[in-house]
Scaffold this motif. Structure first.
Motif, PDB file in Angstrom:
ATOM      1  N   GLU A   1     129.160  68.061  -2.705  1.00 58.50           N
ATOM      2  CA  GLU A   1     128.593  69.033  -3.638  1.00 58.50           C
ATOM      3  C   GLU A   1     128.958  68.601  -5.056  1.00 58.50           C
ATOM      4  O   GLU A   1     128.112  68.605  -5.953  1.00 58.50           O
ATOM      5  CB  GLU A   1     129.137  70.424  -3.359  1.00 58.50           C
ATOM      6  CG  GLU A   1     128.667  71.457  -4.364  1.00 58.50           C
ATOM      7  CD  GLU A   1     129.258  72.833  -4.116  1.00 58.50           C
ATOM      8  OE1 GLU A   1     129.001  73.708  -4.949  1.00 58.50           O
ATOM      9  OE2 GLU A   1     129.960  73.037  -3.125  1.00 58.50           O
ATOM     10  N   ALA A   2     130.205  68.222  -5.250  1.00 59.06           N
ATOM     11  CA  ALA A   2     130.649  67.764  -6.568  1.00 59.06           C
ATOM     12  C   ALA A   2     129.958  66.463  -6.959  1.00 59.06           C
ATOM     13  O   ALA A   2     129.544  66.290  -8.106  1.00 59.06           O
ATOM     14  CB  ALA A   2     132.168  67.596  -6.586  1.00 59.06           C
ATOM     15  N   VAL A   3     129.811  65.538  -6.005  1.00 59.46           N
ATOM     16  CA  VAL A   3     129.111  64.274  -6.281  1.00 59.46           C
ATOM     17  C   VAL A   3     127.667  64.563  -6.686  1.00 59.46           C
ATOM     18  O   VAL A   3     127.136  63.953  -7.624  1.00 59.46           O
ATOM     19  CB  VAL A   3     129.168  63.322  -5.067  1.00 59.46           C
ATOM     20  CG1 VAL A   3     128.253  62.117  -5.277  1.00 59.46           C
ATOM     21  CG2 VAL A   3     130.598  62.855  -4.816  1.00 59.46           C
ATOM     22  N   ALA A   4     127.025  65.501  -6.002  1.00 57.92           N
ATOM     23  CA  ALA A   4     125.629  65.842  -6.302  1.00 57.92           C
ATOM     24  C   ALA A   4     125.463  66.348  -7.728  1.00 57.92           C
ATOM     25  O   ALA A   4     124.387  66.213  -8.314  1.00 57.92           O
ATOM     26  CB  ALA A   4     125.120  66.887  -5.308  1.00 57.92           C
ATOM     27  N   GLN A   5     126.513  66.901  -8.312  1.00 56.26           N
ATOM     28  CA  GLN A   5     126.447  67.446  -9.670  1.00 56.26           C
ATOM     29  C   GLN A   5     126.709  66.392 -10.747  1.00 56.26           C
ATOM     30  O   GLN A   5     126.523  66.666 -11.931  1.00 56.26           O
ATOM     31  CB  GLN A   5     127.435  68.595  -9.814  1.00 56.26           C
ATOM     32  CG  GLN A   5     127.087  69.777  -8.942  1.00 56.26           C
ATOM     33  CD  GLN A   5     128.180  70.830  -8.934  1.00 56.26           C
ATOM     34  OE1 GLN A   5     129.128  70.767  -9.705  1.00 56.26           O
ATOM     35  NE2 GLN A   5     128.049  71.801  -8.043  1.00 56.26           N
ATOM     36  N   LEU A   6     127.129  65.200 -10.346  1.00 56.41           N
ATOM     37  CA  LEU A   6     127.376  64.141 -11.325  1.00 56.41           C
ATOM     38  C   LEU A   6     126.062  63.671 -11.945  1.00 56.41           C
ATOM     39  O   LEU A   6     125.012  63.747 -11.308  1.00 56.41           O
ATOM     40  CB  LEU A   6     128.056  62.943 -10.651  1.00 56.41           C
ATOM     41  CG  LEU A   6     129.481  63.117 -10.165  1.00 56.41           C
ATOM     42  CD1 LEU A   6     129.922  61.886  -9.384  1.00 56.41           C
ATOM     43  CD2 LEU A   6     130.425  63.388 -11.328  1.00 56.41           C
ATOM     44  N   PRO A   7     126.124  63.138 -13.154  1.00 55.93           N
ATOM     45  CA  PRO A   7     124.933  62.505 -13.730  1.00 55.93           C
ATOM     46  C   PRO A   7     124.457  61.368 -12.812  1.00 55.93           C
ATOM     47  O   PRO A   7     125.258  60.758 -12.088  1.00 55.93           O
ATOM     48  CB  PRO A   7     125.428  61.950 -15.070  1.00 55.93           C
ATOM     49  CG  PRO A   7     126.659  62.748 -15.387  1.00 55.93           C
ATOM     50  CD  PRO A   7     127.274  63.114 -14.065  1.00 55.93           C
ATOM     51  N   ASP A   8     123.162  61.083 -12.845  1.00 53.06           N
ATOM     52  CA  ASP A   8     122.565  60.103 -11.930  1.00 53.06           C
ATOM     53  C   ASP A   8     123.337  58.785 -11.861  1.00 53.06           C
ATOM     54  O   ASP A   8     123.642  58.295 -10.783  1.00 53.06           O
ATOM     55  CB  ASP A   8     121.118  59.796 -12.315  1.00 53.06           C
ATOM     56  CG  ASP A   8     120.171  60.925 -11.989  1.00 53.06           C
ATOM     57  OD1 ASP A   8     120.573  61.875 -11.290  1.00 53.06           O
ATOM     58  OD2 ASP A   8     119.005  60.858 -12.434  1.00 53.06           O
ATOM     59  N   ARG A   9     123.627  58.203 -12.996  1.00 51.96           N
ATOM     60  CA  ARG A   9     124.264  56.882 -13.006  1.00 51.96           C
ATOM     61  C   ARG A   9     125.643  56.929 -12.336  1.00 51.96           C
ATOM     62  O   ARG A   9     125.995  56.026 -11.580  1.00 51.96           O
ATOM     63  CB  ARG A   9     124.366  56.367 -14.437  1.00 51.96           C
ATOM     64  CG  ARG A   9     124.636  54.881 -14.520  1.00 51.96           C
ATOM     65  CD  ARG A   9     124.074  54.373 -15.842  1.00 51.96           C
ATOM     66  NE  ARG A   9     124.332  52.991 -16.040  1.00 51.96           N
ATOM     67  CZ  ARG A   9     123.527  52.009 -15.633  1.00 51.96           C
ATOM     68  NH1 ARG A   9     122.438  52.279 -14.979  1.00 51.96           N
ATOM     69  NH2 ARG A   9     123.838  50.759 -15.881  1.00 51.96           N
ATOM     70  N   MET A  10     126.407  57.974 -12.605  1.00 51.66           N
ATOM     71  CA  MET A  10     127.719  58.116 -11.955  1.00 51.66           C
ATOM     72  C   MET A  10     127.549  58.307 -10.454  1.00 51.66           C
ATOM     73  O   MET A  10     128.269  57.721  -9.653  1.00 51.66           O
ATOM     74  CB  MET A  10     128.477  59.315 -12.529  1.00 51.66           C
ATOM     75  CG  MET A  10     129.219  59.052 -13.786  1.00 51.66           C
ATOM     76  SD  MET A  10     130.211  60.531 -14.175  1.00 51.66           S
ATOM     77  CE  MET A  10     130.745  60.091 -15.806  1.00 51.66           C
ATOM     78  N   ARG A  11     126.588  59.160 -10.079  1.00 49.58           N
ATOM     79  CA  ARG A  11     126.350  59.418  -8.657  1.00 49.58           C
ATOM     80  C   ARG A  11     125.929  58.135  -7.942  1.00 49.58           C
ATOM     81  O   ARG A  11     126.395  57.842  -6.852  1.00 49.58           O
ATOM     82  CB  ARG A  11     125.297  60.513  -8.488  1.00 49.58           C
ATOM     83  CG  ARG A  11     125.170  60.988  -7.055  1.00 49.58           C
ATOM     84  CD  ARG A  11     124.210  62.146  -6.893  1.00 49.58           C
ATOM     85  NE  ARG A  11     122.863  61.782  -7.260  1.00 49.58           N
ATOM     86  CZ  ARG A  11     122.202  62.219  -8.339  1.00 49.58           C
ATOM     87  NH1 ARG A  11     122.763  63.069  -9.160  1.00 49.58           N
ATOM     88  NH2 ARG A  11     120.981  61.820  -8.582  1.00 49.58           N
TER      89      ARG A  11
END
Length: 161
Positions: free
Chosen positions: A99-109
């Motif tokens: 859930e936290a990963v999904a909230q990261l900006p695209d490049r970070m994710r």
């Protein structure tokens, strides 16, 4: 390089490719379709020349394909479990970390997906994202810090009466 055994490579890497692209784009169907398209392109091209990092090549092509497919769809809503909702919601219901990963900006994710789902080295992540190794290291560090902050906040919120 000798004859490349595409079938053996795909058996060894196919499910990890899908999992990595899914983590990056937050949509199982798009990930499967994008990886299938990328692998079809790889099969056609690699008869002539296999890249030094075959998985990295497929990740790049699959991520581009996934972005194209995603842009063709309504960017925020998909049918999930019989309800109209975002695919991020589907992932969020399963694991607080993702859930936290999904909230990261695209490049970070994407970097997190490549490193921790795709099991690529920082150098390979850099290559796939077309950034320097230092840039990949910095991006992953920032992503880990952001995840740590989000997850610590969640633990604190859960502990409150």
């Amino acid at each position: 390089m000798g004859q490349f055994d595409f079938d053996a490579w795909y058996r060894a890497n196919g499910s990890r490719l899908v999992a990595t692209v899914r983590a990056a784009v937050l949509d199982e169907e798009i990930a499967r379709d994008a990886v299938a398209e990328a692998c079809a392109r790889a099969l056609r091209r690699w008869g002539r020349s296999v890249p030094d990092n075959p998985s990295g090549w497929v990740y790049v092509v699959a991520l581009r394909e996934a972005r194209k497919r995603r842009s063709r769809l309504d960017s925020t809503e998909t049918l999930v479990d019989g309800h109209l909702g975002s695919s991020e919601d589907h992932i969020a219901r399963h694991d607080p970390v993702w859930e936290a990963v999904a909230q990261l900006p695209d490049r970070m994710r994407h970097a997190v997906a490549l490193r921790y789902v795709g099991d690529l080295t920082e150098a390979q992540v850099a290559d796939v994202l077309s950034i320097s190794r230092g840039g990949a290291s910095s991006l992953l560090h920032k992503a880990r810090e952001e995840l740590r902050t989000r997850l610590e906040d969640e633990v604190v919120d859960d502990a409150r009466p």
